[in-house]
Design a protein around this motif. Structure first.
Motif, mmCIF file in Angstrom:
data_model
loop_
_atom_site.group_PDB
_atom_site.id
_atom_site.type_symbol
_atom_site.label_atom_id
_atom_site.label_comp_id
_atom_site.label_asym_id
_atom_site.label_seq_id
_atom_site.Cartn_x
_atom_site.Cartn_y
_atom_site.Cartn_z
ATOM 1 N N THR A 101 0.865 -1.242 -0.143
ATOM 2 C CA THR A 101 -0.001 -0.261 0.043
ATOM 3 C C THR A 101 0.897 1.219 -0.026
ATOM 4 O OG1 THR A 101 -0.039 0.332 2.271
ATOM 5 C CG2 THR A 101 -1.666 -1.096 1.496
ATOM 6 N N GLY A 102 0.271 2.208 -0.304
ATOM 7 C CA GLY A 102 1.076 3.560 -0.112
ATOM 8 C C GLY A 102 1.576 4.027 1.213
ATOM 9 N N ILE A 103 0.759 3.507 2.059
ATOM 10 C CA ILE A 103 1.117 3.855 3.516
ATOM 11 C C ILE A 103 2.354 3.120 3.985
ATOM 12 C CG2 ILE A 103 0.617 3.896 6.041
ATOM 13 C CD1 ILE A 103 -2.448 4.717 5.084
ATOM 14 N N ASP A 104 2.365 1.780 3.482
ATOM 15 C CA ASP A 104 3.557 0.872 3.709
ATOM 16 C C ASP A 104 4.822 1.332 3.153
ATOM 17 O OD1 ASP A 104 1.727 -0.926 5.183
ATOM 18 O OD2 ASP A 104 1.676 -2.332 3.485
ATOM 19 N N LEU A 105 4.551 1.897 1.893
ATOM 20 C CA LEU A 105 5.541 2.524 1.063
ATOM 21 C C LEU A 105 6.210 3.629 1.779
ATOM 22 C CD1 LEU A 105 7.395 2.824 -1.433
ATOM 23 C CD2 LEU A 105 5.573 4.430 -2.378
ATOM 24 N N LEU A 106 5.396 4.536 2.273
ATOM 25 C CA LEU A 106 6.013 5.572 3.161
ATOM 26 C C LEU A 106 6.834 5.253 4.415
ATOM 27 C CD1 LEU A 106 5.809 8.597 4.136
ATOM 28 C CD2 LEU A 106 3.522 8.516 4.752
ATOM 29 N N THR A 107 5.891 4.306 5.241
ATOM 30 C CA THR A 107 6.677 3.848 6.403
ATOM 31 C C THR A 107 8.005 3.276 5.903
ATOM 32 O OG1 THR A 107 4.598 3.371 7.255
ATOM 33 C CG2 THR A 107 6.378 2.241 8.454
ATOM 34 N N GLN A 108 8.230 2.432 4.843
ATOM 35 C CA GLN A 108 9.391 1.828 4.404
ATOM 36 C C GLN A 108 10.341 2.879 4.170
ATOM 37 O OE1 GLN A 108 9.231 -1.543 1.843
ATOM 38 N NE2 GLN A 108 11.092 -1.012 0.665
ATOM 39 N N MET A 109 9.834 3.883 3.146
ATOM 40 C CA MET A 109 10.804 4.899 3.125
ATOM 41 C C MET A 109 11.418 5.572 4.078
ATOM 42 S SD MET A 109 9.368 6.265 -0.631
ATOM 43 C CE MET A 109 10.733 7.576 -0.859
ATOM 44 N N ARG A 110 10.852 6.054 5.110
ATOM 45 C CA ARG A 110 11.061 6.827 6.319
ATOM 46 C C ARG A 110 11.985 5.861 7.002
ATOM 47 N NH1 ARG A 110 9.297 10.345 3.871
ATOM 48 N NH2 ARG A 110 7.553 11.817 4.169
ATOM 49 N N ALA A 111 11.683 4.614 7.086
ATOM 50 C CA ALA A 111 12.744 3.729 7.748
ATOM 51 C C ALA A 111 14.126 3.737 7.178
ATOM 52 C CB ALA A 111 12.147 2.384 7.901
ATOM 53 N N HIS A 112 14.206 3.998 5.961
ATOM 54 C CA HIS A 112 15.310 3.999 5.091
ATOM 55 C C HIS A 112 15.881 5.507 5.089
ATOM 56 C CE1 HIS A 112 14.049 -0.117 3.925
ATOM 57 N NE2 HIS A 112 15.256 -0.175 3.941
ATOM 58 N N GLY A 113 15.275 6.417 5.643
ATOM 59 C CA GLY A 113 15.764 7.701 5.824
ATOM 60 C C GLY A 113 15.393 8.533 4.924
ATOM 61 N N SER A 114 14.431 8.174 3.957
ATOM 62 C CA SER A 114 13.913 9.199 2.986
ATOM 63 C C SER A 114 12.905 10.120 3.568
ATOM 64 C CB SER A 114 12.994 8.464 1.896
ATOM 65 O OG SER A 114 12.374 9.528 1.178
ATOM 66 N N VAL A 115 13.032 11.596 3.241
ATOM 67 C CA VAL A 115 12.140 12.638 3.705
ATOM 68 C C VAL A 115 11.443 13.061 2.664
ATOM 69 C CG1 VAL A 115 13.747 13.157 5.480
ATOM 70 C CG2 VAL A 115 14.081 14.286 3.460
ATOM 71 N N ALA A 116 11.246 12.580 1.428
ATOM 72 C CA ALA A 116 10.328 13.081 0.589
ATOM 73 C C ALA A 116 9.045 13.097 0.876
ATOM 74 C CB ALA A 116 10.287 11.858 -0.634
ATOM 75 N N PRO A 117 8.431 14.210 0.768
ATOM 76 C CA PRO A 117 7.039 14.553 1.211
ATOM 77 C C PRO A 117 5.832 13.489 0.275
ATOM 78 C CG PRO A 117 7.708 16.372 0.124
ATOM 79 C CD PRO A 117 8.945 15.300 0.032
ATOM 80 N N PHE A 118 4.949 13.347 0.945
ATOM 81 C CA PHE A 118 3.762 12.508 0.306
ATOM 82 C C PHE A 118 2.671 12.984 0.416
ATOM 83 C CE2 PHE A 118 6.784 8.740 0.566
ATOM 84 C CZ PHE A 118 6.264 7.570 -0.058
ATOM 85 N N ILE A 119 1.703 12.924 -0.677
ATOM 86 C CA ILE A 119 0.703 12.949 -0.996
ATOM 87 C C ILE A 119 -0.380 11.604 -1.367
ATOM 88 C CG2 ILE A 119 -1.010 14.266 -2.352
ATOM 89 C CD1 ILE A 119 0.908 16.424 -2.893
ATOM 90 N N PHE A 120 -1.372 11.304 -0.650
ATOM 91 C CA PHE A 120 -2.183 10.153 -0.978
ATOM 92 C C PHE A 120 -3.365 10.825 -1.634
ATOM 93 C CE2 PHE A 120 0.418 8.271 2.670
ATOM 94 C CZ PHE A 120 1.078 7.183 1.944
ATOM 95 N N ILE A 121 -3.728 9.669 -2.435
ATOM 96 C CA ILE A 121 -4.837 9.906 -3.147
ATOM 97 C C ILE A 121 -5.664 8.431 -3.095
ATOM 98 C CG2 ILE A 121 -4.228 11.582 -4.705
ATOM 99 C CD1 ILE A 121 -3.463 9.630 -6.991
ATOM 100 N N THR A 122 -7.082 8.480 -3.106
ATOM 101 C CA THR A 122 -7.753 7.036 -2.827
ATOM 102 C C THR A 122 -9.152 7.367 -3.296
ATOM 103 O OG1 THR A 122 -8.316 5.495 -1.228
ATOM 104 C CG2 THR A 122 -8.313 7.808 -0.417
ATOM 105 N N ALA A 123 -9.421 6.357 -3.930
ATOM 106 C CA ALA A 123 -11.163 6.180 -4.249
ATOM 107 C C ALA A 123 -12.025 5.896 -3.041
ATOM 108 C CB ALA A 123 -11.145 5.136 -5.407
ATOM 109 N N PHE A 124 -11.319 5.358 -1.970
ATOM 110 C CA PHE A 124 -12.003 5.087 -0.742
ATOM 111 C C PHE A 124 -11.410 5.845 0.702
ATOM 112 C CE2 PHE A 124 -11.073 1.494 -3.581
ATOM 113 C CZ PHE A 124 -12.626 1.007 -3.849
ATOM 114 N N PRO A 125 -11.888 7.169 0.684
ATOM 115 C CA PRO A 125 -11.554 8.025 1.476
ATOM 116 C C PRO A 125 -12.155 7.714 2.767
ATOM 117 C CG PRO A 125 -12.933 9.172 0.073
ATOM 118 C CD PRO A 125 -12.998 7.872 -0.491
#
Length: 128
Positions: free
Chosen positions: A62-86
């Protein structure tokens, strides 16, 4: 906006990817699109992204899992999430994980651009 702003768009729907790509390119951004989080992570472009726009619900990761993984590896790239199921609980999880914005599909182009402006401003602050 910096000419070097590279936006990574992740969505398993090719029409959504194309629409966001066209919008952002028309505003002068460099855009890289990906059909999955795994494709993004395998790409050499993943390290140089200025902002990630990702669908919440994607197969395998999922997008949230990706964000969590990237933060764990030191990435600070900002995230915007989009979803058909808000869903509110998912929105809360996304924001707690560090997302700048959470947009339900369909969303107005102006809403995405406002989120992107905020995300890039936050990214510039973090990289100082």
């Amino acid at each position: 906006m910096s000419a070097a702003s590279v936006i990574s768009v992740l969505d398993d729907d090719p029409y959504v990817r194309a629409a966001i790509n066209n919008l952002l390119e028309s505003r002068g951004y460099v855009v890289h699109t990906f059909a999955s989080a795994e494709e993004f992570l395998r790409s050499p472009d993943s390290n140089g992204t200025s902002c990630v726009i990702a669908d919440v619900q994607m197969p395998l990761m999922t997008g949230i899992d990706l964000l969590t993984q990237m933060r764990a590896h030191g990435s600070v790239a900002p995230f915007i999430f989009i979803t058909a199921f808000p869903d509110e609980s998912v929105r809360v999880r996304a924001l707690k994980a560090g997302a700048i914005c959470f947009l339900g599909k369909p969303f107005a182009a102006s809403d995405l651009m406002q989120c992107l402006d905020r995300a890039l401003a936050a990214g510039h602050e973090t990289s100082r």
